[in-house]
Design an enzyme around this catalytic site. Sequence first.
Site, PDB file in Angstrom:
ATOM      1  N   ARG A  58       0.963  -1.203  -0.058  1.00  0.00           N
ATOM      2  CA  ARG A  58      -0.050  -0.096  -0.156  1.00  0.00           C
ATOM      3  C   ARG A  58       0.812   1.299   0.095  1.00  0.00           C
ATOM      4  O   ARG A  58       0.550   2.164  -0.734  1.00  0.00           O
ATOM      5  CB  ARG A  58      -0.902  -0.160   1.101  1.00  0.00           C
ATOM      6  CG  ARG A  58      -2.114  -0.733   1.199  1.00  0.00           C
ATOM      7  CD  ARG A  58      -2.599  -1.462   2.457  1.00  0.00           C
ATOM      8  NE  ARG A  58      -1.724  -2.522   2.874  1.00  0.00           N
ATOM      9  CZ  ARG A  58      -1.799  -3.735   2.599  1.00  0.00           C
ATOM     10  NH1 ARG A  58      -3.128  -4.297   2.113  1.00  0.00           N
ATOM     11  NH2 ARG A  58      -0.826  -4.725   2.777  1.00  0.00           N
ATOM     12  N   THR A  59       1.882   1.505   0.701  1.00  0.00           N
ATOM     13  CA  THR A  59       2.653   2.571   1.099  1.00  0.00           C
ATOM     14  C   THR A  59       3.545   2.911  -0.039  1.00  0.00           C
ATOM     15  O   THR A  59       3.265   3.972  -0.743  1.00  0.00           O
ATOM     16  CB  THR A  59       3.487   2.555   2.513  1.00  0.00           C
ATOM     17  OG1 THR A  59       2.472   2.131   3.514  1.00  0.00           O
ATOM     18  CG2 THR A  59       3.923   4.077   2.797  1.00  0.00           C
ATOM     19  N   LYS A  86      25.599  -5.247  -1.111  1.00  0.00           N
ATOM     20  CA  LYS A  86      27.039  -5.586  -1.087  1.00  0.00           C
ATOM     21  C   LYS A  86      27.644  -5.040  -0.082  1.00  0.00           C
ATOM     22  O   LYS A  86      29.011  -4.540   0.264  1.00  0.00           O
ATOM     23  CB  LYS A  86      28.011  -4.893  -2.191  1.00  0.00           C
ATOM     24  CG  LYS A  86      27.302  -5.289  -3.623  1.00  0.00           C
ATOM     25  CD  LYS A  86      27.853  -4.781  -4.963  1.00  0.00           C
ATOM     26  CE  LYS A  86      27.040  -4.966  -6.020  1.00  0.00           C
ATOM     27  NZ  LYS A  86      27.244  -3.816  -7.122  1.00  0.00           N
ATOM     28  N   ARG A 108      11.286   3.766   4.201  1.00  0.00           N
ATOM     29  CA  ARG A 108      10.728   2.892   5.228  1.00  0.00           C
ATOM     30  C   ARG A 108      11.995   1.962   5.567  1.00  0.00           C
ATOM     31  O   ARG A 108      12.737   1.352   4.778  1.00  0.00           O
ATOM     32  CB  ARG A 108       9.845   1.658   4.519  1.00  0.00           C
ATOM     33  CG  ARG A 108       9.439   0.706   5.538  1.00  0.00           C
ATOM     34  CD  ARG A 108       8.186   0.045   5.146  1.00  0.00           C
ATOM     35  NE  ARG A 108       7.006   0.591   5.049  1.00  0.00           N
ATOM     36  CZ  ARG A 108       5.606   0.270   5.115  1.00  0.00           C
ATOM     37  NH1 ARG A 108       5.559  -1.146   4.794  1.00  0.00           N
ATOM     38  NH2 ARG A 108       4.869   0.853   5.251  1.00  0.00           N
ATOM     39  N   HIS A 136       4.565   5.711  11.745  1.00  0.00           N
ATOM     40  CA  HIS A 136       4.343   5.445  10.240  1.00  0.00           C
ATOM     41  C   HIS A 136       3.285   6.851  10.212  1.00  0.00           C
ATOM     42  O   HIS A 136       1.946   6.520  10.140  1.00  0.00           O
ATOM     43  CB  HIS A 136       3.587   4.267  10.096  1.00  0.00           C
ATOM     44  CG  HIS A 136       3.302   3.782   8.915  1.00  0.00           C
ATOM     45  ND1 HIS A 136       3.339   4.777   7.676  1.00  0.00           N
ATOM     46  CD2 HIS A 136       2.824   2.468   8.392  1.00  0.00           C
ATOM     47  CE1 HIS A 136       3.063   4.064   6.524  1.00  0.00           C
ATOM     48  NE2 HIS A 136       2.536   2.937   6.851  1.00  0.00           N
TER      49      HIS A 136
HETATM   50  N1   CP Z   1      -0.297  -0.268   5.958  1.00  0.00           N
HETATM   51  C1   CP Z   1       0.855  -0.502   5.528  1.00  0.00           C
HETATM   52  O1   CP Z   1       1.772   0.192   5.726  1.00  0.00           O
HETATM   53  O2   CP Z   1       0.743  -1.338   4.379  1.00  0.00           O
HETATM   54  P1   CP Z   1       2.315  -1.574   3.450  1.00  0.00           P
HETATM   55  O3   CP Z   1       3.177  -2.340   4.440  1.00  0.00           O
HETATM   56  O4   CP Z   1       1.294  -2.668   2.429  1.00  0.00           O
HETATM   57  O5   CP Z   1       2.721  -0.401   2.914  1.00  0.00           O
END
Ligand code: CP
Length: 311
Positions: A58-59, A86, A108, A136
């Site tokens: 999603r993100t 590496k 992320r 998040h």
């Molecule tokens: N909710 C969320 O962060 O989903 P993803 O891990 O798919 O990005």
Amino acid sequence: MSYPHRHLLAIEGLYPPAIQHLLDLAENYVSLNRTGKTQRDLLRGRTLINLFFEDSTRTRTSFELAGKRLGADVINMSVASSSVNKGETLLDTAATLNAMHCDLLVVRHGQSGAANLLAQKVGACVINAGDGAHEHPTQALLDALTIRRHKGKLQGLQIAICGDVAHSRVARSNIHLLSAMGARVRVVGPPTLIPGPITRLGVEVSYDMREGLAGADIVMMLRLQRERMSSGLIPSAREYFRFWGLDHEKLAFAKPDALVMHPGPMNRGVEIDSAVADDPVRSLIAEQVEMGVAVRMAVLDTLARNGARHD
Ligand code: CP
């Protein structure tokens, strides 16, 4: 300036007007996206790099879509096939991207504080797309937007955040945002998955679904993050579902018009029953995904105006 920052690293520390600004702008983007109109001039000539050291559906996808809808050049760096394999460090990777004049860096990472560290080292605006169990922020913003569209407000609502709070950056960002906007937050789950210090964030704690869901306007379920558990914090998935999994029977403990959310990905039959997840009246899960694109457009738009490098 309603949102006076160059980065979006966390919800903690944001003032309500900054949150309100992002939610109001995102609301405009929901309408725009539904009409099919575009705003491709806004980020024309800007480069957005998605740097994901952990899996995402999603993100990552919604940041890509958001960037493209605003006209940015979007690059998805595949960490799995990058020089990270590496032995290149996070900071050397960031310095390399910096030298390519990236304007917006979406990151992320499994370590709490990784996005913050990058923000100190690169010229780009940095957006935290999830760092360890820390925060998040865009997930909390899209959750708040979804709630506001259905309940008309955040102030005064009772929100139950249920399940694996210990490992959840989603829970932490939501607690900060919803509390800042005047909602009352309760965390519900087994004692092994609710860290004691969470009460310092001003939330109530319940270890019982009947008690924890009583009077809730929103029931937000969390994914059981078994990949982050070093030892058996739950007896078995089957037993977890029996006590903590949301089915219609437990949902009946909440208000009759309570709505159900989940950030995804879901473990069906573990923290949520499919009949609840797919309930078209009670579940907001698909709408959360739609709001994710609008929120990320609002964040990119705001940060670009506030100082994304544009050589
Ligand atoms: N909710 C969320 O962060 O989903 P993803 O891990 O798919 O990005």
